[in-house]
Scaffold this motif. Sequence first.
Motif, PDB file in Angstrom:
ATOM      1  N   SER A 130      72.118  41.487  18.620  1.00 21.30           N
ATOM      2  CA  SER A 130      71.450  42.490  17.803  1.00 21.30           C
ATOM      3  C   SER A 130      72.198  42.732  16.501  1.00 21.30           C
ATOM      4  CB  SER A 130      71.350  43.816  18.568  1.00 21.30           C
ATOM      5  OG  SER A 130      70.867  44.838  17.724  1.00 21.30           O
ATOM      6  N   ILE A 131      71.427  42.818  15.420  1.00 18.60           N
ATOM      7  CA  ILE A 131      72.005  43.182  14.129  1.00 18.60           C
ATOM      8  C   ILE A 131      71.910  44.684  13.893  1.00 18.60           C
ATOM      9  CG2 ILE A 131      71.554  40.927  13.102  1.00 18.60           C
ATOM     10  CD1 ILE A 131      69.078  42.179  11.761  1.00 18.60           C
ATOM     11  N   HIS A 132      71.237  45.374  14.791  1.00 16.97           N
ATOM     12  CA  HIS A 132      71.059  46.818  14.678  1.00 16.97           C
ATOM     13  C   HIS A 132      71.899  47.536  15.733  1.00 16.97           C
ATOM     14  CE1 HIS A 132      67.696  46.541  11.846  1.00 16.97           C
ATOM     15  NE2 HIS A 132      67.215  45.563  12.599  1.00 16.97           N
ATOM     16  N   ALA A 133      72.369  48.729  15.387  1.00 18.13           N
ATOM     17  CA  ALA A 133      73.076  49.552  16.361  1.00 18.13           C
ATOM     18  C   ALA A 133      72.110  50.236  17.318  1.00 18.13           C
ATOM     19  CB  ALA A 133      73.930  50.592  15.644  1.00 18.13           C
ATOM     20  N   HIS A 134      70.889  50.450  16.865  1.00 12.84           N
ATOM     21  CA  HIS A 134      69.896  51.079  17.730  1.00 12.84           C
ATOM     22  C   HIS A 134      68.515  50.686  17.221  1.00 12.84           C
ATOM     23  CE1 HIS A 134      68.462  54.990  19.941  1.00 12.84           C
ATOM     24  NE2 HIS A 134      68.356  53.910  20.702  1.00 12.84           N
ATOM     25  N   ALA A 135      67.711  50.100  18.071  1.00 13.75           N
ATOM     26  CA  ALA A 135      66.372  49.679  17.652  1.00 13.75           C
ATOM     27  C   ALA A 135      65.516  49.405  18.876  1.00 13.75           C
ATOM     28  CB  ALA A 135      66.439  48.430  16.771  1.00 13.75           C
ATOM     29  N   ARG A 136      64.210  49.507  18.660  1.00 11.53           N
ATOM     30  CA  ARG A 136      63.233  49.090  19.664  1.00 11.53           C
ATOM     31  C   ARG A 136      62.858  47.647  19.375  1.00 11.53           C
ATOM     32  NH1 ARG A 136      60.176  52.954  19.222  1.00 11.53           N
ATOM     33  NH2 ARG A 136      60.458  54.049  21.213  1.00 11.53           N
ATOM     34  N   ILE A 137      62.811  46.828  20.425  1.00  9.66           N
ATOM     35  CA  ILE A 137      62.387  45.431  20.260  1.00  9.66           C
ATOM     36  C   ILE A 137      60.870  45.392  20.414  1.00  9.66           C
ATOM     37  CG2 ILE A 137      62.605  43.071  21.113  1.00  9.66           C
ATOM     38  CD1 ILE A 137      65.316  43.865  22.297  1.00  9.66           C
ATOM     39  N   ARG A 138      60.170  45.147  19.328  1.00 10.22           N
ATOM     40  CA  ARG A 138      58.705  45.084  19.397  1.00 10.22           C
ATOM     41  C   ARG A 138      58.247  43.740  19.948  1.00 10.22           C
ATOM     42  NH1 ARG A 138      57.857  47.526  13.369  1.00 10.22           N
ATOM     43  NH2 ARG A 138      57.606  49.744  13.897  1.00 10.22           N
ATOM     44  N   SER A 139      58.884  42.673  19.491  1.00  9.57           N
ATOM     45  CA  SER A 139      58.480  41.344  19.970  1.00  9.57           C
ATOM     46  C   SER A 139      59.588  40.344  19.680  1.00  9.57           C
ATOM     47  CB  SER A 139      57.182  40.889  19.288  1.00  9.57           C
ATOM     48  OG  SER A 139      57.392  40.709  17.898  1.00  9.57           O
ATOM     49  N   ILE A 140      59.618  39.279  20.474  1.00 13.36           N
ATOM     50  CA  ILE A 140      60.543  38.160  20.256  1.00 13.36           C
ATOM     51  C   ILE A 140      59.730  36.877  20.313  1.00 13.36           C
ATOM     52  CG2 ILE A 140      62.620  36.953  21.033  1.00 13.36           C
ATOM     53  CD1 ILE A 140      63.468  39.475  22.490  1.00 13.36           C
ATOM     54  N   ASP A 141      59.811  36.067  19.265  1.00 14.74           N
ATOM     55  CA  ASP A 141      59.085  34.801  19.202  1.00 14.74           C
ATOM     56  C   ASP A 141      60.101  33.664  19.114  1.00 14.74           C
ATOM     57  OD1 ASP A 141      57.491  32.630  18.753  1.00 14.74           O
ATOM     58  OD2 ASP A 141      56.357  33.506  17.088  1.00 14.74           O
ATOM     59  N   VAL A 142      60.159  32.829  20.155  1.00 17.44           N
ATOM     60  CA  VAL A 142      61.144  31.745  20.197  1.00 17.44           C
ATOM     61  C   VAL A 142      60.504  30.380  19.971  1.00 17.44           C
ATOM     62  CG1 VAL A 142      62.619  33.071  21.764  1.00 17.44           C
ATOM     63  CG2 VAL A 142      60.946  31.474  22.708  1.00 17.44           C
ATOM     64  N   ALA A 143      59.240  30.336  19.566  1.00 14.03           N
ATOM     65  CA  ALA A 143      58.507  29.066  19.442  1.00 14.03           C
ATOM     66  C   ALA A 143      59.188  28.122  18.468  1.00 14.03           C
ATOM     67  CB  ALA A 143      57.062  29.342  19.018  1.00 14.03           C
ATOM     68  N   ARG A 144      59.563  28.617  17.288  1.00 14.75           N
ATOM     69  CA  ARG A 144      60.185  27.735  16.299  1.00 14.75           C
ATOM     70  C   ARG A 144      61.500  27.175  16.826  1.00 14.75           C
ATOM     71  NH1 ARG A 144      61.974  29.152  11.290  1.00 14.75           N
ATOM     72  NH2 ARG A 144      62.344  31.334  11.887  1.00 14.75           N
ATOM     73  N   ALA A 145      62.262  28.013  17.489  1.00 15.11           N
ATOM     74  CA  ALA A 145      63.548  27.557  18.010  1.00 15.11           C
ATOM     75  C   ALA A 145      63.368  26.487  19.085  1.00 15.11           C
ATOM     76  CB  ALA A 145      64.320  28.746  18.571  1.00 15.11           C
ATOM     77  N   ARG A 146      62.344  26.639  19.921  1.00 14.96           N
ATOM     78  CA  ARG A 146      62.128  25.671  20.997  1.00 14.96           C
ATOM     79  C   ARG A 146      61.772  24.293  20.446  1.00 14.96           C
ATOM     80  NH1 ARG A 146      59.718  29.807  24.852  1.00 14.96           N
ATOM     81  NH2 ARG A 146      61.348  29.991  26.441  1.00 14.96           N
ATOM     82  N   ASN A 147      61.210  24.247  19.265  1.00 14.27           N
ATOM     83  CA  ASN A 147      60.798  22.974  18.680  1.00 14.27           C
ATOM     84  C   ASN A 147      61.944  22.220  18.018  1.00 14.27           C
ATOM     85  OD1 ASN A 147      58.112  23.237  19.445  1.00 14.27           O
ATOM     86  ND2 ASN A 147      57.577  24.425  17.615  1.00 14.27           N
ATOM     87  N   ARG A 148      63.074  22.854  17.868  1.00 16.25           N
ATOM     88  CA  ARG A 148      64.217  22.185  17.234  1.00 16.25           C
ATOM     89  C   ARG A 148      64.761  21.101  18.164  1.00 16.25           C
ATOM     90  NH1 ARG A 148      68.193  23.128  13.184  1.00 16.25           N
ATOM     91  NH2 ARG A 148      67.123  25.043  12.519  1.00 16.25           N
ATOM     92  N   LYS A 149      65.076  19.957  17.603  1.00 12.90           N
ATOM     93  CA  LYS A 149      65.608  18.833  18.378  1.00 12.90           C
ATOM     94  C   LYS A 149      66.947  19.222  19.012  1.00 12.90           C
ATOM     95  CE  LYS A 149      66.869  13.939  18.063  1.00 12.90           C
ATOM     96  NZ  LYS A 149      67.035  12.768  17.155  1.00 12.90           N
ATOM     97  N   GLY A 150      67.120  18.910  20.275  1.00 14.55           N
ATOM     98  CA  GLY A 150      68.376  19.191  20.974  1.00 14.55           C
ATOM     99  C   GLY A 150      68.364  20.483  21.754  1.00 14.55           C
ATOM    100  N   ILE A 151      67.294  21.279  21.613  1.00  9.62           N
ATOM    101  CA  ILE A 151      67.203  22.527  22.364  1.00  9.62           C
ATOM    102  C   ILE A 151      66.721  22.218  23.783  1.00  9.62           C
ATOM    103  CG2 ILE A 151      66.034  24.752  22.552  1.00  9.62           C
ATOM    104  CD1 ILE A 151      68.146  24.611  20.365  1.00  9.62           C
ATOM    105  N   VAL A 152      67.427  22.722  24.772  1.00  8.36           N
ATOM    106  CA  VAL A 152      67.079  22.493  26.173  1.00  8.36           C
ATOM    107  C   VAL A 152      66.358  23.695  26.778  1.00  8.36           C
ATOM    108  CG1 VAL A 152      68.012  21.995  28.473  1.00  8.36           C
ATOM    109  CG2 VAL A 152      69.019  20.904  26.443  1.00  8.36           C
ATOM    110  N   ALA A 153      66.802  24.893  26.464  1.00  8.00           N
ATOM    111  CA  ALA A 153      66.175  26.092  27.032  1.00  8.00           C
ATOM    112  C   ALA A 153      66.500  27.294  26.168  1.00  8.00           C
ATOM    113  CB  ALA A 153      66.646  26.325  28.465  1.00  8.00           C
ATOM    114  N   ILE A 154      65.609  28.271  26.204  1.00  6.04           N
ATOM    115  CA  ILE A 154      65.837  29.561  25.560  1.00  6.04           C
ATOM    116  C   ILE A 154      65.407  30.645  26.547  1.00  6.04           C
ATOM    117  CG2 ILE A 154      65.271  31.082  23.625  1.00  6.04           C
ATOM    118  CD1 ILE A 154      64.687  28.622  21.959  1.00  6.04           C
ATOM    119  N   TYR A 155      66.246  31.650  26.694  1.00  8.18           N
ATOM    120  CA  TYR A 155      65.942  32.730  27.635  1.00  8.18           C
ATOM    121  C   TYR A 155      65.977  34.075  26.916  1.00  8.18           C
ATOM    122  CZ  TYR A 155      67.082  29.154  31.118  1.00  8.18           C
ATOM    123  OH  TYR A 155      67.126  27.998  31.861  1.00  8.18           O
ATOM    124  N   THR A 156      64.996  34.912  27.211  1.00  5.71           N
ATOM    125  CA  THR A 156      65.018  36.319  26.833  1.00  5.71           C
ATOM    126  C   THR A 156      64.978  37.141  28.118  1.00  5.71           C
ATOM    127  OG1 THR A 156      62.617  36.550  26.698  1.00  5.71           O
ATOM    128  CG2 THR A 156      63.767  35.772  24.705  1.00  5.71           C
TER     129      THR A 156
END
Length: 779
Positions: A42-68
């Motif tokens: 987190s870059i914030h000291a306090h915040a609500r997480i509205r959404s997390i989109d990992v689609a772009r990261a998953r498409n990067r070559k060499g990525i095996v898994a992403i977990y939230t």
Amino acid sequence: MTTRYLGERITRNEDARLLTGRAQFIDDVDLPRMLHVAFLRSIHAHARIRSIDVARARNRKGIVAIYTANDLGDYWQPGPLLVSPPPVKKLLAFNERCQVPLAKNFVRHVGEPVAMIVAASRYIAEDALDDIDIDYEPLPVVADLESAPASDAPLVHNDLPSNLAAHVIQEKGDVDAVWRDAAVVIRRRFRYDHGTAAPMETRGIVAQWDAHVQHLTVWDTTQAPIPIRNGLASRLGLSETQVRVIAPFIGGGFGPKIMMFYPEELIVPWAAMQLGRPLKWIEDRRENFVAMSHEREQIHDAAIALNKQGKILAIKDSFLHDSGAYIPYGLTVPINAQCTLLGMYKVPNYYSEFKAVFTNKTIVTPYRGAGRQHGVFVMERLLDLAARELNIDPTEIRRRNFIQPYEFPYNNEIIYQDFAPLQYDSGNYGAVLDRAKQMIDYDTFIAEEQPRLRDEGKQIGIGLVCYVEGTGIGPYEGARVHVETNSKVTVATGVGTQGQGHFTSFAQIVAEQLGVDVRDIRVITGDTAEFNWGTGTFASRGAVVAGNAVNEAAKAVREKAIKLAAEELDVYEGDLELVNGRVQVKGLPQKNIALGELAKKANPLRGAVKPNTEPGLEATRYFGPQSGVTSSGAHAMIVEVDPGTMQIKILKYVVVHDCGTVINPLILEGQVCGGVAQGIGNAFYEKLAYDENGQLLSGSFMDYLLPTALEVPRIEIGHEETPSPWNPLGVKGAGEAGAIPVGPLFAQAIENALAIRGMEILEIPLSPNRLWELTQECR
């Protein structure tokens, strides 16, 4: 003649491996098909997480898994409460809130992990962090300790009515009854600010799941491998025998690495099981500043009442403790501050109240001293102010209030971190003070040197402060001592090692019992496959608890060896002694048998082992102290202050320490010197500064200053020994002694050097800039 090993200055067995690069640290673990992990924080000291989109990261070559957090399913649970509140009479509130593997819905401090990326390399994983799109809704932040308890303060946990984490009152005697009779009452506010351990080696984890044998191996920079093993097995639905945790050589622990479970410790092993491949995560320095636990910040409103002779009548203390965003380590740090404030002194009436509060900052857990610094700072500064008011020498007012040798064991009545009344086992505080004064040449400096130096225009001052260190708490540790058929000895224990010299000091304990050369004793620590039971390395307890377990196991092996040798040599057991790896007849050394031969005979390939005996020349024993033991000491310093720049130069530094029986003076002095170096940093250089938005402003070594060899002076060390009657070795701990009293020592010595009327240093850390501000306020 029997060789003595305890008390000898024996060089460390482990140093050859360390100095030649053959010691294994966490990043040295390299496994086939290993993948690498990076965390999005987190870059914030306090915040609500509205959404997390990992689609772009998953498409990067060499990525095996992403977990939230949503990917963890039922595995997503808050971490355990490591230490429950102690049984104090007035626990008015305790709100358990522990960290989670990955943030869900809310983030509560900068650096809290939000997503985990697994990739073919750390480089790819780091690059992919920028591909994750998170929509945050920033929320109001509470970063100021004094503001956090206010009724209108932003809530760190919105399911609580306030930011109160805990509220505790401890008292003894009747403070109010004696307060009005006092000749002098001193009231002040004291502040001890945030700091971090900054270990040379950051944290790291390697996890490997072997699906064929259904076994998980974890390498972890932890100070508590056995509790980590037990906790992981429980969380992952495995038996404890299916999990092996190895704590290899660790480049500095200092307390934060006893914290469990860090989010990374829970999720990396889980992901290794999901993927069926080894995973490695090594914390970088920027992560270390925000993700590894912090310590220190407290604000004390304290008062002391004394009679005309300077005897303490009563003390009142009310303080705030910053717990950060969560409180997984319970109340250990504020309880330590509450108890250690009493120091070496007879305080017949005491009222202490604290409130631990949540803030939007990194978690606070023990760091070398673990709250003791705060209590010592308050007491030592109160005594300095009282001495000034009563025109008594600062060392004399301390002496007048010392607990005397004949008064031990001394019951302070209030509850300590080991859940028992705080009792001191032994000590001779007057002797410690006298030795420190002699080593620093206190009286001559005050009477002759300081006036001469001031006539030369130099601002040079002296300080001398005292402290106690509660050490050696339970619940227990164990050890196994095994004599090999080649007469070498193997020792295994469950504690981990982070540079304390266990490989040598434990070997000396065994050598003392078995008469085997220290170099022929192999010590194994921190591997759950080698020893199955134990708690960990913390609270200066290694030598006291594990050391006594080693001693008891070695004594049992000695008894076995003598019994076997008496049968083989046809002599009385009382006529035998162990010398140089052999059991020999006293006065007739040529009649002997090697320990290795006895080991062979104790494990025969044919015949029968006698009933009620055990095969092998081996024993396992455990030691659990009924109460902790209390070390003590005094630090003294002569310091020069440059009035133009407010830079300081330490001209002489002296430590006198009493940790009971000394196993190895060389190792002990190294422990003390290391503690002093950290204490100097905490007192004058290091500060974790936050802005009003909870952003860390000193999150690199460009801004967070560590003392170097140029700032740390040569340290002269003296030893006083009052053996503890509460354990067979008579030892007390020493791991935190060097760090504990340095803050008040700096304050006293700098005040003495500057000699500015009305100047009072009531805060730590200091700095040249802050000193200049304080002097301007007084002038």
